[in-house]
Design a protein around this motif. Structure first.
Motif, PDB file in Angstrom:
ATOM      1  N   VAL A 173      -9.425  -6.192  -1.730  1.00 29.42           N
ATOM      2  CA  VAL A 173      -8.036  -6.572  -1.470  1.00 29.42           C
ATOM      3  C   VAL A 173      -7.359  -5.498  -0.622  1.00 29.42           C
ATOM      4  N   GLY A 174      -7.569  -4.244  -0.967  1.00 28.60           N
ATOM      5  CA  GLY A 174      -6.998  -3.159  -0.169  1.00 28.60           C
ATOM      6  C   GLY A 174      -7.487  -3.182   1.267  1.00 28.60           C
ATOM      7  N   SER A 175      -8.769  -3.425   1.459  1.00 23.27           N
ATOM      8  CA  SER A 175      -9.336  -3.498   2.813  1.00 23.27           C
ATOM      9  C   SER A 175      -8.758  -4.676   3.584  1.00 23.27           C
ATOM     10  N   ALA A 176      -8.653  -5.822   2.940  1.00 23.12           N
ATOM     11  CA  ALA A 176      -8.107  -7.009   3.600  1.00 23.12           C
ATOM     12  C   ALA A 176      -6.673  -6.765   4.041  1.00 23.12           C
ATOM     13  N   VAL A 177      -5.875  -6.181   3.173  1.00 19.97           N
ATOM     14  CA  VAL A 177      -4.484  -5.882   3.512  1.00 19.97           C
ATOM     15  C   VAL A 177      -4.428  -4.906   4.682  1.00 19.97           C
ATOM     16  N   ALA A 178      -5.268  -3.872   4.649  1.00 22.95           N
ATOM     17  CA  ALA A 178      -5.300  -2.889   5.743  1.00 22.95           C
ATOM     18  C   ALA A 178      -5.672  -3.542   7.069  1.00 22.95           C
ATOM     19  N   LEU A 179      -6.512  -4.573   7.010  1.00 22.85           N
ATOM     20  CA  LEU A 179      -6.924  -5.279   8.230  1.00 22.85           C
ATOM     21  C   LEU A 179      -5.936  -6.380   8.624  1.00 22.85           C
ATOM     22  N   GLY A 180      -4.883  -6.561   7.843  1.00 18.09           N
ATOM     23  CA  GLY A 180      -3.884  -7.583   8.142  1.00 18.09           C
ATOM     24  C   GLY A 180      -4.327  -8.989   7.790  1.00 18.09           C
ATOM     25  N   LYS A 181      -5.286  -9.123   6.893  1.00 14.76           N
ATOM     26  CA  LYS A 181      -5.790 -10.444   6.503  1.00 14.76           C
ATOM     27  C   LYS A 181      -4.989 -10.981   5.330  1.00 14.76           C
ATOM     28  N   PRO A 182      -4.617 -12.261   5.364  1.00 16.37           N
ATOM     29  CA  PRO A 182      -3.973 -12.848   4.195  1.00 16.37           C
ATOM     30  C   PRO A 182      -4.955 -12.930   3.037  1.00 16.37           C
ATOM     31  N   VAL A 183      -4.441 -12.729   1.828  1.00 14.62           N
ATOM     32  CA  VAL A 183      -5.271 -12.695   0.633  1.00 14.62           C
ATOM     33  C   VAL A 183      -4.803 -13.736  -0.369  1.00 14.62           C
ATOM     34  N   ILE A 184      -5.773 -14.488  -0.887  1.00 14.79           N
ATOM     35  CA  ILE A 184      -5.549 -15.346  -2.047  1.00 14.79           C
ATOM     36  C   ILE A 184      -6.289 -14.674  -3.198  1.00 14.79           C
ATOM     37  N   LEU A 185      -5.557 -14.263  -4.205  1.00 10.33           N
ATOM     38  CA  LEU A 185      -6.146 -13.606  -5.370  1.00 10.33           C
ATOM     39  C   LEU A 185      -6.298 -14.624  -6.495  1.00 10.33           C
ATOM     40  N   ILE A 186      -7.514 -14.756  -6.974  1.00 10.19           N
ATOM     41  CA  ILE A 186      -7.783 -15.596  -8.140  1.00 10.19           C
ATOM     42  C   ILE A 186      -7.917 -14.663  -9.333  1.00 10.19           C
ATOM     43  N   ARG A 187      -7.057 -14.870 -10.323  1.00  8.59           N
ATOM     44  CA  ARG A 187      -7.164 -14.091 -11.547  1.00  8.59           C
ATOM     45  C   ARG A 187      -6.539 -14.890 -12.683  1.00  8.59           C
ATOM     46  N   PRO A 188      -7.162 -14.860 -13.850  1.00  4.32           N
ATOM     47  CA  PRO A 188      -6.590 -15.564 -14.989  1.00  4.32           C
ATOM     48  C   PRO A 188      -5.273 -14.912 -15.414  1.00  4.32           C
ATOM     49  N   SER A 189      -4.393 -15.683 -16.003  1.00  3.04           N
ATOM     50  CA  SER A 189      -3.105 -15.160 -16.463  1.00  3.04           C
ATOM     51  C   SER A 189      -3.268 -13.997 -17.424  1.00  3.04           C
ATOM     52  N   SER A 190      -4.339 -14.006 -18.194  1.00  2.00           N
ATOM     53  CA  SER A 190      -4.569 -12.931 -19.160  1.00  2.00           C
ATOM     54  C   SER A 190      -4.780 -11.579 -18.484  1.00  2.00           C
ATOM     55  N   LEU A 191      -5.086 -11.580 -17.190  1.00  3.11           N
ATOM     56  CA  LEU A 191      -5.304 -10.330 -16.460  1.00  3.11           C
ATOM     57  C   LEU A 191      -4.127  -9.986 -15.548  1.00  3.11           C
TER      58      LEU A 191
END
Length: 148
Positions: free
Chosen positions: A98-116
């Motif tokens: 995620v950090g690398s994608a943001v640094a490269l200017g790429k949009p990110v879709i994060l999949i994570r359960p609500s418990s996390l």
């Protein structure tokens, strides 16, 4: 229009195959890139290319350099990054990706359960979209292709 999607995050289960299969069933024009998921191949690539290393730390460093090169090139070719932060495995790769994608200017879709929510809050804050499952991520990508 086609989208190139980098599938980042945990590597010890088959979530990427699930994404690819569901995208195919929805006829989404997506091409996928991903990290090396063959754990032995990933661990041994440094010595394969650079030769025998003096100890396990140097072996890991050599493999890491080559795997990071691969990730950066494939992530740069991508239009969007889907990162899975799941329940079962240590999530260092997801956080770094995620950090690398943001640094490269790429949009990110994060999949994570609500418990996390709490342990993934910094990643969630940097993502363009946070969802709880693969279906929601693909539904968001599907929306991009709607014309009306």
């Amino acid at each position: 229009m086609n989208l190139n999607v980098y599938l980042a995050g945990q590597i010890h289960d088959d979530w990427r195959e699930d994404v690819k299969q569901k995208a195919k069933e929805k006829n989404l024009p997506l091409q996928f890139f991903e990290p090396m998921t063959n754990h032995d191949r990933s661990d041994d690539i440094g010595e394969e290319i650079l030769g025998k290393q003096p100890d396990a730390i140097f072996k890991d460093e050599a493999a890491s350099a080559i795997n990071n090169l691969r990730t950066k090139i494939l992530m740069q070719k991508s239009d969007v990054v889907i990162a899975l932060f799941g329940e079962d495995y240590k999530q260092w790769n997801a956080a770094m990706d995620v950090g690398s994608a943001v640094a490269l200017g790429k949009p990110v879709i994060l999949i994570r359960p609500s418990s996390l929510h709490h342990p993934a809050k910094e990643m969630a804050n940097r993502a363009q979209l946070v969802v709880t499952d693969i279906d929601q991520a693909l539904q968001a990508l599907s929306y991009i292709f709607e014309t009306e």
